[in-house]
Write an enzyme that holds these catalytic residues in place. Structure first.
Site, PDB file in Angstrom:
ATOM      1  N   HIS A 141       2.380   3.088  24.030  1.00  0.00           N
ATOM      2  CA  HIS A 141       2.909   3.905  22.947  1.00  0.00           C
ATOM      3  C   HIS A 141       2.376   5.343  23.092  1.00  0.00           C
ATOM      4  O   HIS A 141       3.017   6.133  23.772  1.00  0.00           O
ATOM      5  CB  HIS A 141       2.518   3.265  21.608  1.00  0.00           C
ATOM      6  CG  HIS A 141       3.178   3.882  20.419  1.00  0.00           C
ATOM      7  ND1 HIS A 141       3.374   3.202  19.240  1.00  0.00           N
ATOM      8  CD2 HIS A 141       3.668   5.122  20.216  1.00  0.00           C
ATOM      9  CE1 HIS A 141       3.973   4.012  18.370  1.00  0.00           C
ATOM     10  NE2 HIS A 141       4.162   5.168  18.940  1.00  0.00           N
ATOM     11  N   HIS A 166      -0.379  11.867  14.875  1.00  0.00           N
ATOM     12  CA  HIS A 166       0.225  11.017  15.901  1.00  0.00           C
ATOM     13  C   HIS A 166       1.194  11.857  16.708  1.00  0.00           C
ATOM     14  O   HIS A 166       2.012  12.567  16.145  1.00  0.00           O
ATOM     15  CB  HIS A 166       0.970   9.854  15.239  1.00  0.00           C
ATOM     16  CG  HIS A 166       1.743   9.024  16.215  1.00  0.00           C
ATOM     17  ND1 HIS A 166       1.205   8.559  17.389  1.00  0.00           N
ATOM     18  CD2 HIS A 166       3.025   8.567  16.196  1.00  0.00           C
ATOM     19  CE1 HIS A 166       2.110   7.850  18.049  1.00  0.00           C
ATOM     20  NE2 HIS A 166       3.223   7.849  17.343  1.00  0.00           N
ATOM     21  N   SER A 181       7.409   9.336   7.128  1.00  0.00           N
ATOM     22  CA  SER A 181       7.389   8.942   8.536  1.00  0.00           C
ATOM     23  C   SER A 181       7.299   7.425   8.670  1.00  0.00           C
ATOM     24  O   SER A 181       6.565   6.767   7.920  1.00  0.00           O
ATOM     25  CB  SER A 181       6.166   9.583   9.204  1.00  0.00           C
ATOM     26  OG  SER A 181       5.912   8.962  10.442  1.00  0.00           O
ATOM     27  N   SER A 182       8.030   6.883   9.624  1.00  0.00           N
ATOM     28  CA  SER A 182       7.974   5.434   9.839  1.00  0.00           C
ATOM     29  C   SER A 182       6.573   4.987  10.250  1.00  0.00           C
ATOM     30  O   SER A 182       6.226   3.816  10.108  1.00  0.00           O
ATOM     31  CB  SER A 182       9.007   5.008  10.884  1.00  0.00           C
ATOM     32  OG  SER A 182       8.815   5.734  12.081  1.00  0.00           O
ATOM     33  N   ASP A 183       5.766   5.926  10.740  1.00  0.00           N
ATOM     34  CA  ASP A 183       4.396   5.582  11.141  1.00  0.00           C
ATOM     35  C   ASP A 183       3.409   5.607   9.977  1.00  0.00           C
ATOM     36  O   ASP A 183       2.197   5.428  10.187  1.00  0.00           O
ATOM     37  CB  ASP A 183       3.912   6.559  12.229  1.00  0.00           C
ATOM     38  CG  ASP A 183       4.769   6.480  13.487  1.00  0.00           C
ATOM     39  OD1 ASP A 183       4.948   5.373  14.014  1.00  0.00           O
ATOM     40  OD2 ASP A 183       5.270   7.528  13.929  1.00  0.00           O
ATOM     41  N   ASP A 224     -17.156  17.713  25.072  1.00  0.00           N
ATOM     42  CA  ASP A 224     -17.229  18.623  23.928  1.00  0.00           C
ATOM     43  C   ASP A 224     -16.525  18.036  22.707  1.00  0.00           C
ATOM     44  O   ASP A 224     -16.797  18.444  21.576  1.00  0.00           O
ATOM     45  CB  ASP A 224     -16.576  19.970  24.287  1.00  0.00           C
ATOM     46  CG  ASP A 224     -17.492  20.869  25.119  1.00  0.00           C
ATOM     47  OD1 ASP A 224     -18.699  20.594  25.202  1.00  0.00           O
ATOM     48  OD2 ASP A 224     -16.980  21.856  25.684  1.00  0.00           O
ATOM     49  N   HIS A 279       3.389  12.027  20.814  1.00  0.00           N
ATOM     50  CA  HIS A 279       3.690  11.408  22.105  1.00  0.00           C
ATOM     51  C   HIS A 279       3.385  12.442  23.198  1.00  0.00           C
ATOM     52  O   HIS A 279       4.183  12.621  24.121  1.00  0.00           O
ATOM     53  CB  HIS A 279       5.149  10.957  22.176  1.00  0.00           C
ATOM     54  CG  HIS A 279       5.463   9.747  21.352  1.00  0.00           C
ATOM     55  ND1 HIS A 279       6.455   8.846  21.662  1.00  0.00           N
ATOM     56  CD2 HIS A 279       4.884   9.268  20.224  1.00  0.00           C
ATOM     57  CE1 HIS A 279       6.494   7.889  20.745  1.00  0.00           C
ATOM     58  NE2 HIS A 279       5.566   8.120  19.859  1.00  0.00           N
ATOM     59  N   ASN A 299       3.664  13.524  13.997  1.00  0.00           N
ATOM     60  CA  ASN A 299       3.481  13.700  12.571  1.00  0.00           C
ATOM     61  C   ASN A 299       1.998  13.799  12.239  1.00  0.00           C
ATOM     62  O   ASN A 299       1.155  13.267  12.932  1.00  0.00           O
ATOM     63  CB  ASN A 299       4.138  12.558  11.778  1.00  0.00           C
ATOM     64  CG  ASN A 299       3.851  11.195  12.408  1.00  0.00           C
ATOM     65  OD1 ASN A 299       2.713  10.718  12.364  1.00  0.00           O
ATOM     66  ND2 ASN A 299       4.865  10.560  12.989  1.00  0.00           N
ATOM     67  N   TYR A 304     -23.510  25.434  19.189  1.00  0.00           N
ATOM     68  CA  TYR A 304     -22.291  26.133  19.602  1.00  0.00           C
ATOM     69  C   TYR A 304     -21.651  26.771  18.367  1.00  0.00           C
ATOM     70  O   TYR A 304     -21.665  26.188  17.290  1.00  0.00           O
ATOM     71  CB  TYR A 304     -21.341  25.125  20.245  1.00  0.00           C
ATOM     72  CG  TYR A 304     -20.032  25.709  20.708  1.00  0.00           C
ATOM     73  CD1 TYR A 304     -19.867  26.153  22.015  1.00  0.00           C
ATOM     74  CD2 TYR A 304     -18.957  25.804  19.834  1.00  0.00           C
ATOM     75  CE1 TYR A 304     -18.660  26.676  22.439  1.00  0.00           C
ATOM     76  CE2 TYR A 304     -17.748  26.333  20.261  1.00  0.00           C
ATOM     77  CZ  TYR A 304     -17.607  26.771  21.564  1.00  0.00           C
ATOM     78  OH  TYR A 304     -16.411  27.286  21.983  1.00  0.00           O
ATOM     79  N   SER A 335      10.364  11.359   7.589  1.00  0.00           N
ATOM     80  CA  SER A 335      10.807  10.747   8.849  1.00  0.00           C
ATOM     81  C   SER A 335      12.003  11.471   9.471  1.00  0.00           C
ATOM     82  O   SER A 335      12.985  11.764   8.773  1.00  0.00           O
ATOM     83  CB  SER A 335      11.181   9.288   8.576  1.00  0.00           C
ATOM     84  OG  SER A 335      11.570   8.624   9.762  1.00  0.00           O
ATOM     85  N   GLY A 336      11.915  11.751  10.755  1.00  0.00           N
ATOM     86  CA  GLY A 336      13.063  12.241  11.516  1.00  0.00           C
ATOM     87  C   GLY A 336      13.574  13.602  11.115  1.00  0.00           C
ATOM     88  O   GLY A 336      14.700  13.973  11.460  1.00  0.00           O
TER      89      GLY A 336
END
Lengths: 232, 232, 232, 232
Positions: C171, C97, C74-76, C122, C99, C29, C229, C45-46
């Site tokens: 996690h 976030h 989101s639960s986060d 970088d 995984h 998310n 750059y 969420s989900g």
């Protein structure tokens, strides 16, 4: 007539190689034999897969003479030819050579690919062997024919219909089968089980293999007179 | 009527398998049970995924008799059937079998897949267990039914609703769920967390697992009465 | 007005996640903050990524109250909120976030991701740190807010603008940036350098890192007043 | 006139990079030299690959002066320039720099990429070397030019036409060739053989290399006066 059939089967099998993930750049070729005439079709050397047509396949006889075709055949042609000379009478009518990465890892490390589970057993009834290192004379002589010789030598006590693939040491895999589709399927299965074996050996470097009774069960579930996998 | 529903759910779940990256060649099958009638639909054996139709799914009862279908069912059918016999009353109405590569690596190395982090805990409330090696009698007898037996045996002290997957040693994973979509999602999650575990163990071979309080928190954040993940 | 801008930026960044290879299933998310109003938008969420619309993003204030939106966030969400409370004044206006698998491998093995080369330098001016393990009280209490707390605690002596990512132990990664695009780019860079580090450590497990002078050179070649750059 | 030719060749080679899997984000650039005029074209710095056009390529001379182009050239331009100064007279007319992940793993671990098999020998007649670590003065001075210097230094006893690539330590690969297509092909071959080497060394960390006679055979089968691979 048969020429056209092997020409098209060869073309289709070669075209299929990049999409299977088995070949990078131009590292791979398939040939298809017509066992009645002893003529086989093979990919031309160094030609991109999307430039292939049925017409630019090269046709040769089992003495290595070009029968039809404007282009030079794959530089690996004598290896394919050697395998047909040895095993055509056992039903080997198509040979695939790739540098597929997981199988190459075993070839480069000089290790047989062990039979660690049923995915392997479904295709290969035992470890897929690696050849010995070729000598200076073999490499400096008729190199590609000698490559075929070390393959055939390694199968002295093995059955090419039960283990339809080999790893040429420091080089890569050859696979074969009873049709172009089967030989490509065997090459794909080899690459898949080599990936599984790499990961399994990372978890446990001492693994040796699945038990014999499980190996036999799975191989003969799919092959031979008492097979019961698939539709009849 | 219900037959048509499981036939279509089964067809859609099987068709989805290649795109998920879970299956190579034809190494995978899904079944779906109608718990009221005790009839389940399953993929026909050895048929390519893109040749599947709702009509060529095979329907069987829980004694293994074909109720509808012209083709032979997957050779793994007795394993699916064994799991429904054991766990249909706990809500298991779909089973997936694959040879997904990372999960197979754990199966081939004979190791439980440890619960190393929250991605795992979101789906499996503890390690995904590996079965014992099957005996000669089990393999030479009613092999696929016996495969189901060793799975059920391994779950003697485990809850199949909290750990909806297993690794059959030297073979590969089975996953299950409360719907076809859920069983395929569990099979996908299994393959993902097996990849993460392979890489984590490469960094530190002595890892044992996430702390219990973190594991419980994440599993029950998504499952059960006090779940708060997703929409209600 | 600003609400619409963060809603759309949030929607676009979340939609982009699956195509980047950073997220499997629904494991990821993004949120985007409007620093003037103290309102941020976040994924519901989900919900599947292809079911997202600008309208179903959830808007909250920095006390966690929903300002607009029909769905649960989101639960986060409390973790994202905690990071804005700590670092919005340093220009952190987007948090991601995921995984993603390689970063998770470091999080699961409890190791900082070392700075092994210029690709890392970088983006991150030093190792990407891993948090300590969260306590029972933290996990059983206001878990997602406490997750934010252990992140902020870990950065006590670090600069979140020079190291825009962290690994929450057992996690996975959080990354952030000065825009939605920058936070997603940082999350992608993290996953890439984690892949490179996994492979480098496989070749030599004792690697510690690139020399300080090379690290500084590359980070400040792309960041800060003397960067040269890209286009100006 | 020639400017247009190198502009287009440079544009096409840079555009090709993301599809080859060699570059993530914007980590890669190709340049192409016109050896007659001593002018080369290179990618502009930090521009997305799909925003490139033949017109926004930057043209420079071998003293580093911009001849045509509105944008700033790649920050790595002095490294490319240094290699042309050293090797243009040996036919090096295109240079590719990437952060391709497998090659970077060897660069980050400070190891030469060993020549483990024929795939490697087909492109590189020996190990692909890694440079020494650059000093503080080199990094703090004219860094990108000095990067070229350590590359040229490392080739003091090597032939850049037989080993058309190098690994800059803690950084990544540079490859080159006799055309834009050849330099990109060499960069791809490098990444492929690095993948194979990573997997081979995982199976056997003590591997040193393929025998000299096999290496020579394969390199000169494809290169030089007695080559017999491909069409003539």
């Amino acid at each position: 007539m048969n020429y056209q059939a092997i020409r098209e089967a060869c073309y289709e099998a070669n075209r299929k190689l990049p999409a299977t993930g088995l070949v990078d750049l131009t590292f791979g070729n398939v040939s298809v034999l017509d066992p009645d005439s002893g003529i086989f079709a093979i990919k031309p050397s160094g030609v991109d897969y999307d430039a292939l047509t049925p017409e630019n396949m090269v046709l040769l006889d089992l003495d290595g003479r070009i029968v039809e075709g404007e282009l030079r055949p794959s530089s690996d042609t004598p290896t394919h030819r050697r395998l047909y000379c040895a095993w055509a009478d056992q039903g080997v009518v198509s040979v695939v050579h790739t540098h597929s990465r997981n199988a190459v890892a075993f070839a480069q490390s000089g290790r047989d690919l062990p039979c660690l589970g049923t995915t392997h057993c479904d295709y290969f009834n035992g470890p897929v062997p690696v050849t010995r290192i070729m000598s200076v004379n073999e490499v400096d002589g008729d190199y590609e024919w000698e490559t075929g010789n070390v393959i055939v030598e390694r199968f002295a006590d093995l059955d090419p219909t039960e283990i339809p693939a080999i790893l040429v040491q420091h080089h890569g895999p050859f696979a074969w089968g009873t049709s172009a589709n089967k030989s490509v399927e065997n090459a794909r299965a080899l690459e898949i089980v080599a990936d599984m074996a790499l990961k399994s050996l990372a978890l446990n470097p001492d693994l040796t293999g699945a038990p014999d009774h499980l190996r036999n069960k799975h191989f003969f579930r799919k092959h031979g007179a008492s097979a019961y996998y698939g539709q009849r």
